[in-house]
Motif scaffolding. Structure first.
Motif, PDB file in Angstrom:
ATOM      1  N   TYR A  81       0.912  -1.232  -0.197  1.00 55.66           N
ATOM      2  CA  TYR A  81      -0.087   0.099  -0.062  1.00 55.66           C
ATOM      3  C   TYR A  81       0.801   1.252  -0.010  1.00 55.66           C
ATOM      4  O   TYR A  81       2.018   1.238   0.910  1.00 55.66           O
ATOM      5  N   SER A  83       1.608   4.995   0.759  1.00 54.81           N
ATOM      6  CA  SER A  83       1.010   6.085   1.635  1.00 54.81           C
ATOM      7  C   SER A  83       2.138   6.706   2.485  1.00 54.81           C
ATOM      8  O   SER A  83       3.361   6.406   2.528  1.00 54.81           O
ATOM      9  N   TYR A 110      -7.553  10.085  -1.950  1.00 53.41           N
ATOM     10  CA  TYR A 110      -8.379  10.879  -1.007  1.00 53.41           C
ATOM     11  C   TYR A 110      -7.401  10.943   0.199  1.00 53.41           C
ATOM     12  O   TYR A 110      -6.061  11.001   0.157  1.00 53.41           O
ATOM     13  N   GLU A 111      -8.171  10.667   1.486  1.00 54.71           N
ATOM     14  CA  GLU A 111      -7.397  10.477   2.773  1.00 54.71           C
ATOM     15  C   GLU A 111      -6.958   9.200   3.129  1.00 54.71           C
ATOM     16  O   GLU A 111      -6.337   8.923   4.142  1.00 54.71           O
ATOM     17  N   GLY A 112      -6.737   8.134   2.114  1.00 53.70           N
ATOM     18  CA  GLY A 112      -6.366   7.005   2.283  1.00 53.70           C
ATOM     19  C   GLY A 112      -7.468   5.795   2.283  1.00 53.70           C
ATOM     20  O   GLY A 112      -8.445   6.059   1.876  1.00 53.70           O
ATOM     21  N   SER A 127       6.334   4.233   1.625  1.00 48.86           N
ATOM     22  CA  SER A 127       6.285   5.876   1.254  1.00 48.86           C
ATOM     23  C   SER A 127       7.449   6.036   0.131  1.00 48.86           C
ATOM     24  O   SER A 127       8.474   5.724   0.358  1.00 48.86           O
ATOM     25  N   ILE A 128       7.105   6.787  -1.030  1.00 50.96           N
ATOM     26  CA  ILE A 128       8.113   7.282  -1.774  1.00 50.96           C
ATOM     27  C   ILE A 128       8.982   8.529  -1.304  1.00 50.96           C
ATOM     28  O   ILE A 128       9.981   8.949  -1.924  1.00 50.96           O
ATOM     29  N   GLY A 129       8.544   9.041  -0.270  1.00 51.32           N
ATOM     30  CA  GLY A 129       9.353  10.321   0.380  1.00 51.32           C
ATOM     31  C   GLY A 129       8.361  11.048   1.329  1.00 51.32           C
ATOM     32  O   GLY A 129       7.189  10.693   1.254  1.00 51.32           O
ATOM     33  N   TYR A 131       6.121  13.586   1.594  1.00 40.22           N
ATOM     34  CA  TYR A 131       5.338  14.654   0.985  1.00 40.22           C
ATOM     35  C   TYR A 131       4.227  14.012   0.911  1.00 40.22           C
ATOM     36  O   TYR A 131       3.963  12.521   0.652  1.00 40.22           O
ATOM     37  N   VAL A 132       2.795  14.824   0.579  1.00 40.96           N
ATOM     38  CA  VAL A 132       1.684  14.092   0.257  1.00 40.96           C
ATOM     39  C   VAL A 132       1.286  14.441  -0.937  1.00 40.96           C
ATOM     40  O   VAL A 132       1.550  15.565  -1.548  1.00 40.96           O
ATOM     41  N   LEU A 133       0.587  13.497  -1.912  1.00 38.14           N
ATOM     42  CA  LEU A 133       0.200  13.456  -3.190  1.00 38.14           C
ATOM     43  C   LEU A 133      -1.046  13.488  -3.249  1.00 38.14           C
ATOM     44  O   LEU A 133      -2.006  13.089  -2.212  1.00 38.14           O
ATOM     45  N   GLY A 135      -2.711  11.228  -4.723  1.00 40.19           N
ATOM     46  CA  GLY A 135      -3.156  10.049  -4.778  1.00 40.19           C
ATOM     47  C   GLY A 135      -1.852   8.824  -4.756  1.00 40.19           C
ATOM     48  O   GLY A 135      -1.079   9.430  -4.894  1.00 40.19           O
TER      49      GLY A 135
HETATM   50  N1  LIG Z   1       4.662   9.645   0.000  1.00 35.92           N
HETATM   51  C1  LIG Z   1       3.958   8.926  -0.543  1.00 35.92           C
HETATM   52  O1  LIG Z   1       4.352   7.707  -0.769  1.00 35.92           O
HETATM   53  C2  LIG Z   1       2.590   9.122  -0.853  1.00 35.92           C
HETATM   54  C3  LIG Z   1       1.650   8.207  -1.225  1.00 35.92           C
HETATM   55  C4  LIG Z   1       0.348   8.335  -1.266  1.00 35.92           C
HETATM   56  C5  LIG Z   1       0.002   9.941  -1.212  1.00 35.92           C
HETATM   57  N2  LIG Z   1      -1.210  10.276  -1.483  1.00 35.92           N
HETATM   58  C6  LIG Z   1      -2.609   9.294  -1.314  1.00 35.92           C
HETATM   59  C7  LIG Z   1      -2.643   8.986   0.060  1.00 35.92           C
HETATM   60  C8  LIG Z   1      -2.830  10.111   1.157  1.00 35.92           C
HETATM   61  C9  LIG Z   1      -2.868   9.858   2.258  1.00 35.92           C
HETATM   62  C10 LIG Z   1      -2.799   8.506   3.015  1.00 35.92           C
HETATM   63  C11 LIG Z   1      -2.763   7.514   1.885  1.00 35.92           C
HETATM   64  C12 LIG Z   1      -2.652   7.477   0.463  1.00 35.92           C
HETATM   65  N3  LIG Z   1       0.756  10.943  -1.037  1.00 35.92           N
HETATM   66  C13 LIG Z   1       2.105  10.459  -0.915  1.00 35.92           C
END
Ligand SMILES: NC(=O)c1ccc(NCc2ccccc2)nc1
Length: 241
Positions: A81, A83, A110-112, A127-129, A131-133, A135
């Protein structure tokens, strides 16, 4: 290697799957990538995949039912997953994942997603880093890309991952190509010398120098893990002088 990607936005993947190295790897059947629309696993009239969060607060959360249903089909694969709460992706983690026969990546939105899906079915949150994207689709592409290039045959015979930066725990050395001089800017002589041993040493020294300057943390880690060759230690000492 088979990679399943569960998403609400399958069309986001068409560019990624139809260009360049991934496209060729798919044509050569070195990898198989299966993009699945989570919405196809809803059976209510409104095909509802998300809902408002219990406890209030903004945004939407992906409902458990469609995800439990779709994941039932992929339970033999490693379930990932994406996130911001996950384990940070590194080349070592990519290397480990590339050894799996099949992985399934849930691209959150969205919020997950409902926590019960994570608790019961997810093997690894990545997590790829920090920061929040909008999706998890781009993280899913990044994970798929990084894994695919380690699958034998995916990178043409000219490129190979053995010389990757991070593969040996260091940053990459500088790269140059023709012309040998451009706008008065010259390519380092050693690279034109055809002297392979000297070129190898120059490249190794440049990698260490760059890592020392830009990412001393990586050097620390390499030292801690005692992953330095005698040559690398010698070059590092020269750099420190
Ligand atoms: N840093 C990451 O790997 C990452 C992965 C998803 C995302 N956004 C979708 C999402 C937001 C909140 C909770 C779950 C998923 N943002 C950043």
């Amino acid at each position: 290697m088979k990679i399943n990607i569960l998403t609400l936005f399958p069309d986001m993947f068409s560019g990624f799957l139809n260009e360049s190295i991934i496209k060729r790897a798919l044509e050569k059947e070195l990898i198989k990538i299966n993009v699945i629309n989570i919405r196809d696993f809803t059976f209510d009239k409104h095909k509802q995949v998300d809902d408002t969060p219990f406890g209030g607060g903004g945004g939407m959360v992906l409902k458990p039912e469609p995800l439990f249903r779709v994941l039932e089909k992929f339970k033999k694969s490693k379930i990932i997953y994406t996130s911001p709460q996950g384990k940070t992706l590194t080349q070592n983690l990519v290397k480990d994942l590339s050894k799996e026969k099949e992985i399934t990546i849930i691209a959150g939105h969205y919020e997950g997603i409902d926590e019960r899906v994570i608790e019961e079915l997810v093997d690894l949150e990545i997590s790829i880093g920090d920061y929040v994207l909008t999706g998890g689709e781009l993280p899913a592409m990044i994970i798929t890309d990084a894994i695919s290039r380690l699958i034998p045959g995916v990178l043409g015979n000219t490129a190979s991952y053995e010389n990757d930066s991070f593969y040996n725990g260091l940053l990459d050395y500088p790269h140059y190509t023709r012309p040998a001089e451009y706008n008065g800017l010259k390519v380092p002589e050693v690279l034109l010398s055809g002297h392979h041993k000297n070129i190898e040493i120059w490249r190794k020294k440049e990698s260490i120098k760059r890592t020392y300057i830009r990412r001393p943390d990586l050097l620390e880690k390499k030292l801690e893990n005692k992953e330095f060759s005698k040559l690398e230690i010698k070059l590092l000492d020269e750099i420190k002088k």
